[in-house]
Design a protein around this motif. Sequence first.
Motif, PDB file in Angstrom:
ATOM      1  N   LEU A  53       0.860  -1.171   0.000  1.00 23.53           N
ATOM      2  CA  LEU A  53       0.000   0.000   0.000  1.00 23.53           C
ATOM      3  C   LEU A  53       0.899   1.224   0.000  1.00 23.53           C
ATOM      4  O   LEU A  53       1.825   1.317   0.805  1.00 23.53           O
ATOM      5  CB  LEU A  53      -0.887   0.018   1.251  1.00 23.53           C
ATOM      6  CG  LEU A  53      -1.662   1.310   1.512  1.00 23.53           C
ATOM      7  CD1 LEU A  53      -2.748   1.499   0.459  1.00 23.53           C
ATOM      8  CD2 LEU A  53      -2.266   1.286   2.903  1.00 23.53           C
ATOM      9  N   VAL A  54       0.639   2.153  -0.902  1.00 23.33           N
ATOM     10  CA  VAL A  54       1.394   3.392  -0.978  1.00 23.33           C
ATOM     11  C   VAL A  54       0.382   4.539  -0.945  1.00 23.33           C
ATOM     12  O   VAL A  54      -0.567   4.554  -1.726  1.00 23.33           O
ATOM     13  CB  VAL A  54       2.233   3.468  -2.274  1.00 23.33           C
ATOM     14  CG1 VAL A  54       2.973   4.791  -2.357  1.00 23.33           C
ATOM     15  CG2 VAL A  54       3.195   2.299  -2.361  1.00 23.33           C
ATOM     16  N   THR A  55       0.582   5.471  -0.011  1.00 20.70           N
ATOM     17  CA  THR A  55      -0.296   6.630   0.126  1.00 20.70           C
ATOM     18  C   THR A  55       0.505   7.875  -0.205  1.00 20.70           C
ATOM     19  O   THR A  55       1.514   8.151   0.442  1.00 20.70           O
ATOM     20  CB  THR A  55      -0.860   6.727   1.560  1.00 20.70           C
ATOM     21  OG1 THR A  55      -1.533   5.509   1.861  1.00 20.70           O
ATOM     22  CG2 THR A  55      -1.819   7.880   1.691  1.00 20.70           C
ATOM     23  N   GLU A  56       0.050   8.602  -1.198  1.00 23.39           N
ATOM     24  CA  GLU A  56       0.790   9.766  -1.698  1.00 23.39           C
ATOM     25  C   GLU A  56       0.911  10.891  -0.675  1.00 23.39           C
ATOM     26  O   GLU A  56       1.956  11.522  -0.564  1.00 23.39           O
ATOM     27  CB  GLU A  56       0.119  10.286  -2.956  1.00 23.39           C
ATOM     28  CG  GLU A  56       0.832  11.438  -3.604  1.00 23.39           C
ATOM     29  CD  GLU A  56       0.116  11.871  -4.854  1.00 23.39           C
ATOM     30  OE1 GLU A  56      -0.387  13.004  -4.864  1.00 23.39           O
ATOM     31  OE2 GLU A  56       0.056  11.081  -5.802  1.00 23.39           O
ATOM     32  N   SER A  57      -0.167  11.167   0.085  1.00 27.08           N
ATOM     33  CA  SER A  57      -0.136  12.310   0.999  1.00 27.08           C
ATOM     34  C   SER A  57      -0.747  11.962   2.352  1.00 27.08           C
ATOM     35  O   SER A  57      -1.379  10.917   2.506  1.00 27.08           O
ATOM     36  CB  SER A  57      -0.880  13.501   0.385  1.00 27.08           C
ATOM     37  OG  SER A  57      -2.239  13.171   0.203  1.00 27.08           O
ATOM     38  N   ALA A  87       4.311   4.172   2.890  1.00 25.22           N
ATOM     39  CA  ALA A  87       4.337   2.974   2.064  1.00 25.22           C
ATOM     40  C   ALA A  87       4.587   1.771   2.964  1.00 25.22           C
ATOM     41  O   ALA A  87       5.349   1.854   3.926  1.00 25.22           O
ATOM     42  CB  ALA A  87       5.437   3.068   1.006  1.00 25.22           C
ATOM     43  N   ALA A  88       3.941   0.651   2.659  1.00 27.51           N
ATOM     44  CA  ALA A  88       4.139  -0.576   3.429  1.00 27.51           C
ATOM     45  C   ALA A  88       3.928  -1.773   2.514  1.00 27.51           C
ATOM     46  O   ALA A  88       3.190  -1.703   1.535  1.00 27.51           O
ATOM     47  CB  ALA A  88       3.163  -0.647   4.602  1.00 27.51           C
ATOM     48  N   ALA A  89       4.608  -2.853   2.839  1.00 27.51           N
ATOM     49  CA  ALA A  89       4.410  -4.128   2.145  1.00 27.51           C
ATOM     50  C   ALA A  89       4.438  -5.214   3.194  1.00 27.51           C
ATOM     51  O   ALA A  89       5.164  -5.127   4.180  1.00 27.51           O
ATOM     52  CB  ALA A  89       5.498  -4.360   1.097  1.00 27.51           C
ATOM     53  N   GLY A  90       3.634  -6.247   3.001  1.00 26.82           N
ATOM     54  CA  GLY A  90       3.596  -7.367   3.928  1.00 26.82           C
ATOM     55  C   GLY A  90       3.722  -8.679   3.191  1.00 26.82           C
ATOM     56  O   GLY A  90       3.332  -8.801   2.028  1.00 26.82           O
ATOM     57  N   PHE A  91       4.283  -9.673   3.883  1.00 29.51           N
ATOM     58  CA  PHE A  91       4.525 -10.993   3.316  1.00 29.51           C
ATOM     59  C   PHE A  91       4.017 -12.053   4.280  1.00 29.51           C
ATOM     60  O   PHE A  91       4.210 -11.922   5.489  1.00 29.51           O
ATOM     61  CB  PHE A  91       6.027 -11.194   3.064  1.00 29.51           C
ATOM     62  CG  PHE A  91       6.586 -10.195   2.100  1.00 29.51           C
ATOM     63  CD1 PHE A  91       6.706 -10.511   0.760  1.00 29.51           C
ATOM     64  CD2 PHE A  91       6.950  -8.930   2.517  1.00 29.51           C
ATOM     65  CE1 PHE A  91       7.193  -9.590  -0.143  1.00 29.51           C
ATOM     66  CE2 PHE A  91       7.449  -7.996   1.627  1.00 29.51           C
ATOM     67  CZ  PHE A  91       7.565  -8.335   0.289  1.00 29.51           C
ATOM     68  N   ALA A  97      -2.263 -16.688   8.545  1.00 30.09           N
ATOM     69  CA  ALA A  97      -3.134 -15.606   8.084  1.00 30.09           C
ATOM     70  C   ALA A  97      -2.526 -14.248   8.411  1.00 30.09           C
ATOM     71  O   ALA A  97      -2.963 -13.228   7.907  1.00 30.09           O
ATOM     72  CB  ALA A  97      -4.497 -15.732   8.746  1.00 30.09           C
ATOM     73  N   ASP A  98      -1.499 -14.230   9.279  1.00 31.25           N
ATOM     74  CA  ASP A  98      -0.844 -12.990   9.681  1.00 31.25           C
ATOM     75  C   ASP A  98       0.421 -12.751   8.863  1.00 31.25           C
ATOM     76  O   ASP A  98       1.040 -13.686   8.368  1.00 31.25           O
ATOM     77  CB  ASP A  98      -0.461 -13.045  11.163  1.00 31.25           C
ATOM     78  CG  ASP A  98      -1.680 -13.173  12.059  1.00 31.25           C
ATOM     79  OD1 ASP A  98      -2.724 -12.584  11.724  1.00 31.25           O
ATOM     80  OD2 ASP A  98      -1.576 -13.867  13.081  1.00 31.25           O
ATOM     81  N   ASP A  99       0.814 -11.489   8.753  1.00 31.31           N
ATOM     82  CA  ASP A  99       2.054 -11.161   8.054  1.00 31.31           C
ATOM     83  C   ASP A  99       3.248 -11.786   8.775  1.00 31.31           C
ATOM     84  O   ASP A  99       3.358 -11.703   9.993  1.00 31.31           O
ATOM     85  CB  ASP A  99       2.260  -9.648   7.983  1.00 31.31           C
ATOM     86  CG  ASP A  99       1.303  -8.974   7.023  1.00 31.31           C
ATOM     87  OD1 ASP A  99       0.714  -9.666   6.184  1.00 31.31           O
ATOM     88  OD2 ASP A  99       1.145  -7.739   7.119  1.00 31.31           O
ATOM     89  N   SER A 100       4.136 -12.377   8.013  1.00 30.03           N
ATOM     90  CA  SER A 100       5.393 -12.911   8.551  1.00 30.03           C
ATOM     91  C   SER A 100       6.443 -11.814   8.621  1.00 30.03           C
ATOM     92  O   SER A 100       7.390 -11.901   9.383  1.00 30.03           O
ATOM     93  CB  SER A 100       5.921 -14.034   7.663  1.00 30.03           C
ATOM     94  OG  SER A 100       5.000 -15.086   7.624  1.00 30.03           O
ATOM     95  N   GLY A 101       6.289 -10.811   7.786  1.00 28.52           N
ATOM     96  CA  GLY A 101       7.233  -9.705   7.761  1.00 28.52           C
ATOM     97  C   GLY A 101       6.656  -8.517   7.033  1.00 28.52           C
ATOM     98  O   GLY A 101       5.706  -8.654   6.262  1.00 28.52           O
ATOM     99  N   ARG A 102       7.242  -7.346   7.313  1.00 28.55           N
ATOM    100  CA  ARG A 102       6.773  -6.109   6.693  1.00 28.55           C
ATOM    101  C   ARG A 102       7.940  -5.211   6.326  1.00 28.55           C
ATOM    102  O   ARG A 102       8.979  -5.250   6.962  1.00 28.55           O
ATOM    103  CB  ARG A 102       5.881  -5.333   7.648  1.00 28.55           C
ATOM    104  CG  ARG A 102       4.569  -6.001   7.914  1.00 28.55           C
ATOM    105  CD  ARG A 102       3.695  -5.137   8.757  1.00 28.55           C
ATOM    106  NE  ARG A 102       2.519  -4.879   7.949  1.00 28.55           N
ATOM    107  CZ  ARG A 102       1.650  -3.919   8.154  1.00 28.55           C
ATOM    108  NH1 ARG A 102       1.812  -3.090   9.138  1.00 28.55           N
ATOM    109  NH2 ARG A 102       0.625  -3.763   7.383  1.00 28.55           N
ATOM    110  N   ILE A 103       7.704  -4.395   5.331  1.00 29.11           N
ATOM    111  CA  ILE A 103       8.623  -3.341   4.927  1.00 29.11           C
ATOM    112  C   ILE A 103       7.832  -2.044   5.033  1.00 29.11           C
ATOM    113  O   ILE A 103       6.654  -2.011   4.681  1.00 29.11           O
ATOM    114  CB  ILE A 103       9.097  -3.526   3.470  1.00 29.11           C
ATOM    115  CG1 ILE A 103       9.685  -4.905   3.248  1.00 29.11           C
ATOM    116  CG2 ILE A 103      10.103  -2.444   3.093  1.00 29.11           C
ATOM    117  CD1 ILE A 103       9.877  -5.244   1.782  1.00 29.11           C
TER     118      ILE A 103
END
Length: 119
Positions: A53-57, A87-91, A97-103
């Motif tokens: 997910l990327v949010t511009e403002s 900005a965030a990313a999950g894996f 069912a839960d994210d193992s990691g995030r950026i």
Amino acid sequence: MDDETPSTDVTLRATLDERAAAPRGELLAHWFRTATDLLFSTGEGELSDSWALVTESIDGAQEVRVRDVRTHWPHLADALRPSPFYAAAGFREPSSADDSGRIGGARAGRGGSHTELSA
């Protein structure tokens, strides 16, 4: 102590100053790509599921959502290069069912004077 399982949790943090020699958006895209390749790869590609997910403002305008980060990397990189507010990313692992990691990356400081990064 003998019955404790060693933890594999690791958090990396960095801060990009507004005076960085390279454009913040390029550094943000590099951070996301490097973390994806080095931290969230099984050797056969990414973990079973990923999102970004990327949010511009700050007001949430112009959101970009991406599924399967590796497959859609060019689209995600294009959203990161203008140096968005957030900005965030999950894996995820196949069995979870839960994210193992995030950026992550987010503007911080007065007027967004720096960008905080995490993985």
